[in-house]
Design an enzyme around this catalytic site. Structure first.
Site, PDB file in Angstrom:
ATOM      1  N   GLU A   1       0.804  -1.217   0.000  1.00 28.85           N
ATOM      2  CA  GLU A   1       0.000   0.000   0.000  1.00 28.85           C
ATOM      3  C   GLU A   1       0.838   1.269   0.000  1.00 28.85           C
ATOM      4  O   GLU A   1       0.516   2.223   0.718  1.00 28.85           O
ATOM      5  CB  GLU A   1      -0.934  -0.025   1.209  1.00 28.85           C
ATOM      6  CG  GLU A   1      -0.225   0.009   2.587  1.00 28.85           C
ATOM      7  CD  GLU A   1       0.102  -1.345   3.186  1.00 28.85           C
ATOM      8  OE1 GLU A   1       0.259  -2.321   2.421  1.00 28.85           O
ATOM      9  OE2 GLU A   1       0.216  -1.433   4.419  1.00 28.85           O
TER      10      GLU A   1
ATOM     11  N   HIS B   1      -8.191  -3.856  -1.154  1.00 28.58           N
ATOM     12  CA  HIS B   1      -7.372  -3.965   0.059  1.00 28.58           C
ATOM     13  C   HIS B   1      -6.321  -2.850   0.121  1.00 28.58           C
ATOM     14  O   HIS B   1      -6.219  -2.130   1.113  1.00 28.58           O
ATOM     15  CB  HIS B   1      -6.702  -5.342   0.100  1.00 28.58           C
ATOM     16  CG  HIS B   1      -5.885  -5.572   1.330  1.00 28.58           C
ATOM     17  ND1 HIS B   1      -6.374  -6.222   2.441  1.00 28.58           N
ATOM     18  CD2 HIS B   1      -4.620  -5.209   1.641  1.00 28.58           C
ATOM     19  CE1 HIS B   1      -5.448  -6.253   3.376  1.00 28.58           C
ATOM     20  NE2 HIS B   1      -4.363  -5.646   2.909  1.00 28.58           N
ATOM     21  N   GLU B   2      -5.549  -2.719  -0.955  1.00 29.53           N
ATOM     22  CA  GLU B   2      -4.468  -1.715  -0.928  1.00 29.53           C
ATOM     23  C   GLU B   2      -5.042  -0.306  -0.832  1.00 29.53           C
ATOM     24  O   GLU B   2      -4.496   0.553  -0.141  1.00 29.53           O
ATOM     25  CB  GLU B   2      -3.557  -1.853  -2.150  1.00 29.53           C
ATOM     26  CG  GLU B   2      -2.931  -3.244  -2.354  1.00 29.53           C
ATOM     27  CD  GLU B   2      -2.325  -3.852  -1.106  1.00 29.53           C
ATOM     28  OE1 GLU B   2      -1.889  -3.111  -0.207  1.00 29.53           O
ATOM     29  OE2 GLU B   2      -2.319  -5.095  -1.003  1.00 29.53           O
TER      30      GLU B   2
ATOM     31  N   HIS C   1      -6.079   0.707   2.666  1.00 35.40           N
ATOM     32  CA  HIS C   1      -4.961   1.149   3.514  1.00 35.40           C
ATOM     33  C   HIS C   1      -4.787   2.666   3.491  1.00 35.40           C
ATOM     34  O   HIS C   1      -4.150   3.226   4.386  1.00 35.40           O
ATOM     35  CB  HIS C   1      -3.660   0.489   3.053  1.00 35.40           C
ATOM     36  CG  HIS C   1      -3.392  -0.846   3.683  1.00 35.40           C
ATOM     37  ND1 HIS C   1      -3.344  -1.034   5.039  1.00 35.40           N
ATOM     38  CD2 HIS C   1      -3.137  -2.065   3.130  1.00 35.40           C
ATOM     39  CE1 HIS C   1      -3.067  -2.308   5.305  1.00 35.40           C
ATOM     40  NE2 HIS C   1      -2.944  -2.955   4.154  1.00 35.40           N
TER      41      HIS C   1
ATOM     42  N   GLU D   1      -3.935  -4.232   9.376  1.00 32.56           N
ATOM     43  CA  GLU D   1      -4.401  -5.281   8.465  1.00 32.56           C
ATOM     44  C   GLU D   1      -5.827  -5.763   8.754  1.00 32.56           C
ATOM     45  O   GLU D   1      -6.564  -6.102   7.842  1.00 32.56           O
ATOM     46  CB  GLU D   1      -3.418  -6.455   8.467  1.00 32.56           C
ATOM     47  CG  GLU D   1      -2.027  -6.092   7.940  1.00 32.56           C
ATOM     48  CD  GLU D   1      -2.040  -5.500   6.538  1.00 32.56           C
ATOM     49  OE1 GLU D   1      -3.059  -5.625   5.822  1.00 32.56           O
ATOM     50  OE2 GLU D   1      -1.020  -4.897   6.148  1.00 32.56           O
TER      51      GLU D   1
ATOM     52  N   ASP E   1       9.019  -9.623  10.188  1.00 33.64           N
ATOM     53  CA  ASP E   1       8.393 -10.098   8.961  1.00 33.64           C
ATOM     54  C   ASP E   1       7.273 -11.097   9.226  1.00 33.64           C
ATOM     55  O   ASP E   1       6.495 -11.407   8.345  1.00 33.64           O
ATOM     56  CB  ASP E   1       9.437 -10.742   8.036  1.00 33.64           C
ATOM     57  CG  ASP E   1      10.132  -9.686   7.201  1.00 33.64           C
ATOM     58  OD1 ASP E   1       9.431  -8.841   6.627  1.00 33.64           O
ATOM     59  OD2 ASP E   1      11.367  -9.704   7.150  1.00 33.64           O
TER      60      ASP E   1
ATOM     61  N   TYR F   1      -4.971 -10.119   9.945  1.00 29.94           N
ATOM     62  CA  TYR F   1      -5.877  -9.819   8.831  1.00 29.94           C
ATOM     63  C   TYR F   1      -7.302 -10.286   9.135  1.00 29.94           C
ATOM     64  O   TYR F   1      -8.246  -9.509   9.151  1.00 29.94           O
ATOM     65  CB  TYR F   1      -5.408 -10.541   7.553  1.00 29.94           C
ATOM     66  CG  TYR F   1      -4.164  -9.980   6.915  1.00 29.94           C
ATOM     67  CD1 TYR F   1      -2.913 -10.193   7.481  1.00 29.94           C
ATOM     68  CD2 TYR F   1      -4.228  -9.259   5.734  1.00 29.94           C
ATOM     69  CE1 TYR F   1      -1.763  -9.696   6.892  1.00 29.94           C
ATOM     70  CE2 TYR F   1      -3.069  -8.760   5.127  1.00 29.94           C
ATOM     71  CZ  TYR F   1      -1.851  -8.986   5.704  1.00 29.94           C
ATOM     72  OH  TYR F   1      -0.723  -8.493   5.116  1.00 29.94           O
TER      73      TYR F   1
HETATM   74 ZN   LIG Z   1      -2.675  -4.981   3.949  1.00 33.17          ZN
END
Ligand SMILES: [Zn+2]
Length: 659
Positions: A304, A328-329, A332, A351, A407, A415
């Site tokens: 994003e 989704h992006e 953000h 998320e 990470d 999510y």
């Molecule tokens: Zn995301």
């Protein structure tokens, strides 16, 4: 490049769905050993920065891209605000950078050298850069060059691109890879504006997460400005044979010439998505919204980056069936880029909210049945994953005593459990009340970085106390801090999936495939549900029958490929091997290829094939993908004999993806 996962994390990686940050959730990991300096509760344990002493207000980059050396070299100049008047040092995050000079601007405006020390590299955090600033300079400038192996950059030769004429490069800064191409205070707790002057070979177009000009001419000299304050993980740059086509007055697509028409057609609804989201949650505050289509090696689904979402080409399938990635992006732009988690432990604030908003956009544009199907797919996968996750990582808000690899912090829990929690609140308080609340939340915390506890305090005042006796404290505590999924979580049923279930059961019972007029109407979602609900292994004859009818082998749809090929591998259907190898070599998106590698490494023969594919594919993979595959192969414990198709292999089944 450095493997990104600990040995403990690898076990989880091998077992769990592999998706990643931004759109693709990361695999759940065992808690890692906490870094030595992680102490204070509010402290971002993934950064050496000291925001309680000094924060970056503005960053000015003056850099040159060198495609031959695969480096970025230049200067980063920070405008600083010193909040601690006794502070004498500026501490920055770096990884694999070579620092040649550090200067501070004196009161008279002249630049003077400053003393600095670059510490030995920590495997997770990189190298702490400590700059002596006894005068607390208002501006500090660092001259540096990146490593060709920078973890946040990928450099592609012309052969690895669609057009094969020009080289390509792009960044992926989330979670903590910005420090591999810019020395900075690499924590989302700090937000700053930036400008950049970038030079490159004159035949490539350079873009950043900033004010890209759709009419920009290629001349090797580019200037950018990001006037809104952003966290460091949203620093982004890309360069290559990129052309622009508009979707609307404020939205468009950048892509290689060979890809641009297909991309514009696939993402034609982008402007409608922006309008729908604005109606729900208030104005889009970033001016332009463009999409950059990356080469297939992009390790994630999307990222994003503000004003310029980075997008995998694997969602361009011709029928818009995977465009929830764009929803989704785009989402953000409110949840994440506007209101940002203060550290990765609060990842669900980015998320979970984004997955919820994404689903609302999909519902508005494509109808409730489509959004229901997407929730069912996500939650089936979450249920499967969460069962094997350590309890400490099953909570939405990770407790301070649980350390995570950065990470790995954004798992399916962030999510999909996050979105589930918000859907629960929506159902309890009513959609209208909840929409009003959420819009107020985005306004209230706009351009700030916050913790879970700040969200909860705001929700108590503006939602829970306003409508007393609608939810209990115990329910909120359970959703946010307890493992698992609450038993009273709202359930979503899909009518279409009911039809798919009947068709699948009928076929398994009688070998009779459903009538063409039924399956001809199926979208990607129905096919995914069909494949996911099959037994872990089938007979070669059964797979051949499906393949003959539906041509799964060789599919261009990565979501289907990532489910079909593992099933083929587990079932000993070697007819798919050639197409499987081609797909896994061409595509570098971790979510799509890790389930295939995971299925392969279960047997000696499969492991040999996995090694062979990796050998060929490796030059085209992103460092993040290379690290994941390398670790999986190195730690593989294949069964000595090939598993015959009739052996039940439930424990070897690669689970569904998180989104
Ligand atoms: Zn995301």
């Amino acid at each position: 490049m450095r493997p990104l996962r600990s040995a403990a994390g690898l076990l989880a990686l091998a077992v769990l769905a592999l998706t990643a940050c931004n759109r693709d959730a990361a695999p759940a990991a065992e808690p890692a050993a906490p870094p030595a300096q992680a102490a204070a509760v509010d402290r971002d344990e993934h950064s050496y920065a000291e925001p309680d002493k000094v924060v970056t207000e503005d960053l000015a980059l003056d850099i040159a891209l060198d495609f031959d050396a695969k480096t970025i070299a230049g200067t980063a100049t920070y405008t600083l605000q010193w909040t601690d008047q006794a502070a004498t040092q500026l501490v920055l995050d770096t990884r694999d950078l070579t620092i040649s000079k550090v200067e501070g601007e004196a009161a008279g405006g002249q630049w003077q050298p400053l003393q600095y020390a670059l510490a030995d590299a920590d495997a997770t955090l990189g190298s702490k850069l400590t700059i002596e600033t006894p005068e607390r300079n208002a501006k500090v400038r660092v001259t540096y060059v990146t490593s060709p192996d920078a973890s946040g950059l990928q450099w592609l030769t012309p052969e690895m691109t669609e057009g094969k004429q020009l080289p390509f490069m792009f960044s992926q800064s989330q979670q903590i890879h910005a420090r591999s191409w810019v020395p900075l205070q690499d924590t989302p707790a700090i937000r700053y504006t930036y400008t950049a002057h970038v030079t490159a070979r004159p035949d490539v177009m350079v873009l950043m997460s900033a004010d890209n000009d759709p009419a920009a001419q290629r001349d090797g000299d580019y200037s950018f400005k990001m006037p809104q304050k952003i966290p460091s993980y949203l620093m982004a740059i890309a360069a290559g044979d990129l052309v622009f086509q508009e979707i609307s007055g404020r939205a468009g697509v950048w892509a290689e010439p060979a890809m641009i028409d297909r991309a514009v057609a696939e993402f034609a609804d982008t402007e409608k998505m922006i309008e729908v989201t604005e109606q729900l949650y208030g104005p889009y505050r970033w001016e332009r919204y463009d999409l950059l289509i990356l080469p297939p090696s992009f390790p994630y689904g999307g990222m994003e980056n503000p004003r310029l979402s980075f997008i995998t080409p694997t969602v361009i399938v011709g029928d818009k069936s995977l465009v929830s990635l764009i929803a989704h992006e785009l989402a953000h732009s409110w949840s994440g880029n506007l209101v940002t988690f203060s550290s990765a432990k609060h990842g669900w604030l980015n998320e979970g909210f984004t997955s919820y908003v994404e689903n609302r956009i999909v519902e508005s544009l494509y109808g409730k049945e489509v959004s229901d199907m997407e929730y069912v797919i996500a939650r089936n996968s979450l249920r499967e994953n969460i069962a094997s996750m350590p309890e400490g990582t099953q909570a939405l808000a990770v407790k301070p005593d649980v350390a995570l690899d950065a990470d790995d912090a954004l798992s399916a829990v962030s999510y999909d459990k996050g979105a589930w929690f918000l859907q629960f609140l929506e159902q309890r308080f009513g959609r209208e009340n909840f929409d009003t609340f959420l819009r107020g939340y985005f306004d209230h915390f706009a351009f700030q970085s916050i913790t879970t506890e700040q969200f909860l305090a705001y929700a108590k005042e503006n939602l829970f106390d306003k409508f007393p006796d609608t939810v209990t404290d115990a329910e909120i505590q359970e959703w946010v801090y307890a493992p698992g999924i609450p038993g009273y979580a709202p359930q979503v049923m899909s009518r279409n999936f009911g039809i798919v279930d009947s068709a699948r059961l009928a076929w398994l019972g009688s070998a009779q495939l459903p009538p063409r007029q039924i399956t001809d109407a199926w979208s990607t979602q129905e096919w995914l549900h069909f494949l996911e609900s099959l037994p872990p292994t089938l007979t070669v004859e059964q797979l051949a029958q499906l393949d003959e009818a539906y041509t799964f082998t060789g599919t261009d749809n990565g979501e289907i490929a990532m489910r079909w090929y593992p099933l083929a591998v587990r079932s000993g259907y070697t007819q798919a091997n050639e197409a499987l190898a081609e797909f896994t070599t061409r595509v570098g998106r971790r979510k799509l290829i890790m389930p295939i590698y995971t299925a392969l490494v279960q047997t000696e023969a499969g492991l040999a094939l996995a090694k062979q594919i990796f050998e060929t594919a490796r030059p085209g993979y992103h460092p993040i993908t290379t690290g994941s595959v390398e670790t999986l192969i190195n730690e593989a414990k294949p069964a000595p004999a090939p598993a015959p198709a009739e052996t039940p292999a439930a424990d070897a089944a690669a689970p569904a993806p998180a989104n």
